[in-house]
Design a protein around this motif. Structure first.
Motif, PDB file in Angstrom:
ATOM      1  N   SER A   1      93.783  -4.435  33.536  1.00  0.00           N
ATOM      2  CA  SER A   1      92.724  -3.583  34.085  1.00  0.00           C
ATOM      3  C   SER A   1      93.139  -2.978  35.427  1.00  0.00           C
ATOM      4  O   SER A   1      92.530  -3.196  36.457  1.00  0.00           O
ATOM      5  CB  SER A   1      91.374  -4.287  34.182  1.00  0.00           C
ATOM      6  OG  SER A   1      91.440  -5.452  34.919  1.00  0.00           O
TER       7      SER A   1
ATOM      8  N   ARG B   1      94.489  -9.740  43.918  1.00  0.00           N
ATOM      9  CA  ARG B   1      93.328  -8.899  43.693  1.00  0.00           C
ATOM     10  C   ARG B   1      92.065  -9.521  44.246  1.00  0.00           C
ATOM     11  O   ARG B   1      91.034  -8.889  44.295  1.00  0.00           O
ATOM     12  CB  ARG B   1      93.184  -8.564  42.218  1.00  0.00           C
ATOM     13  CG  ARG B   1      92.948  -9.718  41.311  1.00  0.00           C
ATOM     14  CD  ARG B   1      92.474  -9.158  39.986  1.00  0.00           C
ATOM     15  NE  ARG B   1      93.004  -9.933  38.876  1.00  0.00           N
ATOM     16  CZ  ARG B   1      92.539  -9.793  37.663  1.00  0.00           C
ATOM     17  NH1 ARG B   1      91.614  -8.925  37.416  1.00  0.00           N
ATOM     18  NH2 ARG B   1      93.033 -10.520  36.689  1.00  0.00           N
TER      19      ARG B   1
ATOM     20  N   THR C   1      84.041   2.682  35.999  1.00  0.00           N
ATOM     21  CA  THR C   1      84.666   2.856  37.313  1.00  0.00           C
ATOM     22  C   THR C   1      85.611   4.046  37.296  1.00  0.00           C
ATOM     23  O   THR C   1      85.587   4.883  38.204  1.00  0.00           O
ATOM     24  CB  THR C   1      85.441   1.588  37.699  1.00  0.00           C
ATOM     25  OG1 THR C   1      84.615   0.462  37.492  1.00  0.00           O
ATOM     26  CG2 THR C   1      85.860   1.640  39.152  1.00  0.00           C
TER      27      THR C   1
ATOM     28  N   LEU D   1      91.534  -3.812  39.186  1.00  0.00           N
ATOM     29  CA  LEU D   1      90.109  -4.114  39.194  1.00  0.00           C
ATOM     30  C   LEU D   1      89.931  -5.587  38.892  1.00  0.00           C
ATOM     31  O   LEU D   1      90.814  -6.246  38.334  1.00  0.00           O
ATOM     32  CB  LEU D   1      89.380  -3.269  38.157  1.00  0.00           C
ATOM     33  CG  LEU D   1      89.474  -1.761  38.395  1.00  0.00           C
ATOM     34  CD1 LEU D   1      88.718  -1.034  37.315  1.00  0.00           C
ATOM     35  CD2 LEU D   1      88.931  -1.412  39.749  1.00  0.00           C
ATOM     36  N   ARG D   2      88.772  -6.110  39.262  1.00  0.00           N
ATOM     37  CA  ARG D   2      88.535  -7.526  39.028  1.00  0.00           C
ATOM     38  C   ARG D   2      88.010  -7.772  37.637  1.00  0.00           C
ATOM     39  O   ARG D   2      88.338  -8.746  36.995  1.00  0.00           O
ATOM     40  CB  ARG D   2      87.533  -8.050  40.064  1.00  0.00           C
ATOM     41  CG  ARG D   2      88.134  -8.097  41.426  1.00  0.00           C
ATOM     42  CD  ARG D   2      87.079  -8.010  42.479  1.00  0.00           C
ATOM     43  NE  ARG D   2      86.502  -6.676  42.526  1.00  0.00           N
ATOM     44  CZ  ARG D   2      85.873  -6.188  43.585  1.00  0.00           C
ATOM     45  NH1 ARG D   2      85.749  -6.927  44.642  1.00  0.00           N
ATOM     46  NH2 ARG D   2      85.366  -4.982  43.566  1.00  0.00           N
TER      47      ARG D   2
ATOM     48  N   VAL E   1      85.472  -1.091  33.451  1.00  0.00           N
ATOM     49  CA  VAL E   1      86.690  -0.358  33.803  1.00  0.00           C
ATOM     50  C   VAL E   1      86.512   1.130  33.512  1.00  0.00           C
ATOM     51  O   VAL E   1      86.840   1.997  34.337  1.00  0.00           O
ATOM     52  CB  VAL E   1      87.900  -0.923  33.032  1.00  0.00           C
ATOM     53  CG1 VAL E   1      89.124  -0.055  33.268  1.00  0.00           C
ATOM     54  CG2 VAL E   1      88.188  -2.336  33.470  1.00  0.00           C
TER      55      VAL E   1
ATOM     56  N   ARG F   1      91.924   2.065  47.680  1.00  0.00           N
ATOM     57  CA  ARG F   1      91.703   0.850  46.875  1.00  0.00           C
ATOM     58  C   ARG F   1      90.364   0.217  47.224  1.00  0.00           C
ATOM     59  O   ARG F   1      89.612  -0.211  46.343  1.00  0.00           O
ATOM     60  CB  ARG F   1      92.835  -0.153  47.139  1.00  0.00           C
ATOM     61  CG  ARG F   1      94.153   0.310  46.584  1.00  0.00           C
ATOM     62  CD  ARG F   1      95.203  -0.791  46.613  1.00  0.00           C
ATOM     63  NE  ARG F   1      96.460  -0.229  46.157  1.00  0.00           N
ATOM     64  CZ  ARG F   1      97.494   0.003  46.953  1.00  0.00           C
ATOM     65  NH1 ARG F   1      97.442  -0.325  48.232  1.00  0.00           N
ATOM     66  NH2 ARG F   1      98.604   0.538  46.480  1.00  0.00           N
TER      67      ARG F   1
ATOM     68  N   ARG G   1      87.214  -0.499  44.725  1.00  0.00           N
ATOM     69  CA  ARG G   1      86.650  -1.827  44.491  1.00  0.00           C
ATOM     70  C   ARG G   1      85.190  -1.908  44.875  1.00  0.00           C
ATOM     71  O   ARG G   1      84.414  -2.641  44.261  1.00  0.00           O
ATOM     72  CB  ARG G   1      87.453  -2.862  45.265  1.00  0.00           C
ATOM     73  CG  ARG G   1      88.702  -3.188  44.523  1.00  0.00           C
ATOM     74  CD  ARG G   1      89.560  -4.046  45.353  1.00  0.00           C
ATOM     75  NE  ARG G   1      90.938  -3.714  45.078  1.00  0.00           N
ATOM     76  CZ  ARG G   1      91.879  -4.623  45.047  1.00  0.00           C
ATOM     77  NH1 ARG G   1      91.598  -5.868  45.302  1.00  0.00           N
ATOM     78  NH2 ARG G   1      93.106  -4.270  44.783  1.00  0.00           N
TER      79      ARG G   1
ATOM     80  N   GLU H   1      83.384  -0.560  42.033  1.00  0.00           N
ATOM     81  CA  GLU H   1      83.370  -1.516  40.931  1.00  0.00           C
ATOM     82  C   GLU H   1      82.344  -2.607  41.186  1.00  0.00           C
ATOM     83  O   GLU H   1      81.604  -2.993  40.273  1.00  0.00           O
ATOM     84  CB  GLU H   1      84.754  -2.129  40.751  1.00  0.00           C
ATOM     85  CG  GLU H   1      84.868  -2.925  39.482  1.00  0.00           C
ATOM     86  CD  GLU H   1      85.902  -4.002  39.563  1.00  0.00           C
ATOM     87  OE1 GLU H   1      86.453  -4.212  40.659  1.00  0.00           O
ATOM     88  OE2 GLU H   1      86.160  -4.643  38.535  1.00  0.00           O
TER      89      GLU H   1
END
Lengths: 164, 86, 191
Positions: free
Chosen positions: C132, A156, C112, C101-102, C109, C151, C155, C158
């Motif tokens: 998450s 990630r 987002t 997610l980071r 979360v 994706r 991100r 996010e």
């Protein structure tokens, strides 16, 4: 007088575009093949449609004290529409509405399958929710990002997108 | 000019409502119907908003908010009880 | 009985309720706002909710950027979905894409997921809180490239959110990120 005309034109454009968003939703409802795609066209264009309609009202009535009320009406829609879309989508995915032939990529399939089997085994456990999440997480390790070669924890951070 | 806009918007919204009602009557499953009902509510709300904009009043605003709340509660409730059956 | 939230935790909620009260009456005079505040305090004391853990900061500049970007994406997405309904119709194909997610904070979360759900073309089907991970149903995504693009979009949203209201730790996460695997991201692009 000229300003009047400009404002009226903006109102006309807003109203017609807002109505077109409703029409787009209906066309999507009629033409899309399955529930999930219909949901995209049903709930989302309404967000923009309502925004345009409320803009038209604000311009027509020309009063600043009205703006907070209209903004709040819009924010309420922003808050509620994803929730109902998620609820419908979630139960749609988990019942007969998932048409595999219409899904090119499906990352969630195995997770749901594992959770369903797990639940069938230990249905009455009090800690069901937490355990289910763990089970799903364990399953997740294997399938989450199949195209990465590293473990998912590192994967990630790999995305080069955040560079910008 | 506003009268022309009113006619155009009414035609568009009527077409949209007809589509939604068709899906509601036809819809192969319960969730499809709920979704179509949601869209129909949104179309009604759009009609109320158009009325307010063209006739310059605010009497429908609370009705609009109430409609969206009803749509929200309705679809969430139905979706909640169409539960996991795989 | 659950522990009561402190007044400081409740403050953002109370302020929001007062603003709603003022807007509903279309009256932002002091007396009306004071009465609204009274009602807001009463409501939060009587019907308390679990506290929302805020990051403790809010960057107005990034927030404005996020809002503008959000509006742009809503417009673009609405047009795209309408076009797909007309042009593709029944031949449409979709995908369910998992996005990790980071951040692990519930607020980021949720926000987002909300924003992603509001942008036409993507929809949150399932959330895995422990990792998450968001599972998105994406319209008209038929290849791995499309899934990767989705994706990346998620991100980016996010990271904008974290820049707007994430906590300090999350900010560190974002900031350190490009430096963590400088060599690997090139490989990823090539593969």
């Amino acid at each position: 007088m000229n300003l009047q005309l400009v404002l009226d034109s903006i109102v006309a454009v807003c109203l017609i575009c807002g109505a077109l968003m409703s029409l787009a939703a209906a066309v999507g409802l009629l033409r899309f093949p399955d529930l999930m795609s219909r949901m995209h066209s049903a709930t989302k264009p309404q967000v923009l449609g309502l925004l345009l309609m409320l803009t038209a009202i604000a311009i027509q009535l020309r009063s600043w004290s009205l703006v907070p009320l209209l903004v709040i009406a819009w924010i309420f829609q922003l808050l509620t529409s994803p929730v109902s879309a998620h609820m419908v989508g979630r139960s749609g995915y988990r019942t007969k509405h998932r048409h595999e032939e219409l899904l090119k990529i499906d990352d969630l399939d195995q997770v749901v399958e594992a959770a369903a089997q797990y639940r069938a085994g230990e249905y009455r456990r009090a800690a069901e929710a937490g355990e289910k999440a763990e089970e799903a997480a364990a399953e997740q390790q294997d399938i989450a990002l199949p195209d990465r070669d590293g473990p998912p924890e590192n994967a990630r951070f790999d995305d080069d997108e955040s560079r910008h | 000019m506003m009268q022309i806009v009113l006619v155009v918007v009414s035609v568009i919204l009527s077409l949209a409502a007809a589509g939604a009602i068709y899906r509601m009557a036809r819809g192969p499953s319960l969730l499809d119907r709920v979704l179509a009902a949601d869209v129909l509510l949104a179309i009604i709300a759009a009609g109320l908003a158009t009325d307010m904009a063209i006739n310059r009043h605010l009497e429908n605003l609370m009705l609009m908010v109430a409609l969206s709340v009803i749509g929200f509660i309705g679809s969430v409730t139905v979706a909640r009880f169409v539960s996991d059956k795989r | 009985m659950r522990k009561r939230n402190s007044l400081r935790q409740e403050l953002p909620l109370i302020i929001w309720l007062v603003i709603v009260w003022g807007a509903l009456w279309s009256d932002f005079s002091v007396g009306n706002l004071l009465f609204g505040a009274l009602i807001a305090v009463g409501i939060t004391q009587l019907l308390y909710l679990p506290p929302v853990e805020l990051g403790g900061r809010f960057n107005v500049l990034h927030g404005a950027g996020l809002t503008l970007n959000f509006l742009y994406q809503v417009v673009a997405g609405s047009i795209e979905v309408a076009y797909l309904a007309l042009a593709k119709g029944p031949r449409l194909q979709n995908s369910v894409v998992a996005v990790r997610l980071r951040s692990s904070s519930d607020l980021v979360v949720t926000a987002t997921g909300h924003i992603i759900s509001l942008i036409p073309g993507s929809l949150v089907v399932e959330v895995d809180r422990s990792t998450s991970t968001l599972y998105l149903h994406c319209i008209n995504v038929v290849s791995e490239d499309g899934a990767d693009a989705m994706r990346a979009t998620v991100r980016r949203i996010e990271s904008r959110l974290i820049k707007t209201m994430g906590s300090k730790q999350e900010l560190e996460l974002i900031r350190n990120e490009p430096d963590q695997h400088p060599a690997r991201s090139g490989e990823e692009g090539a593969s």
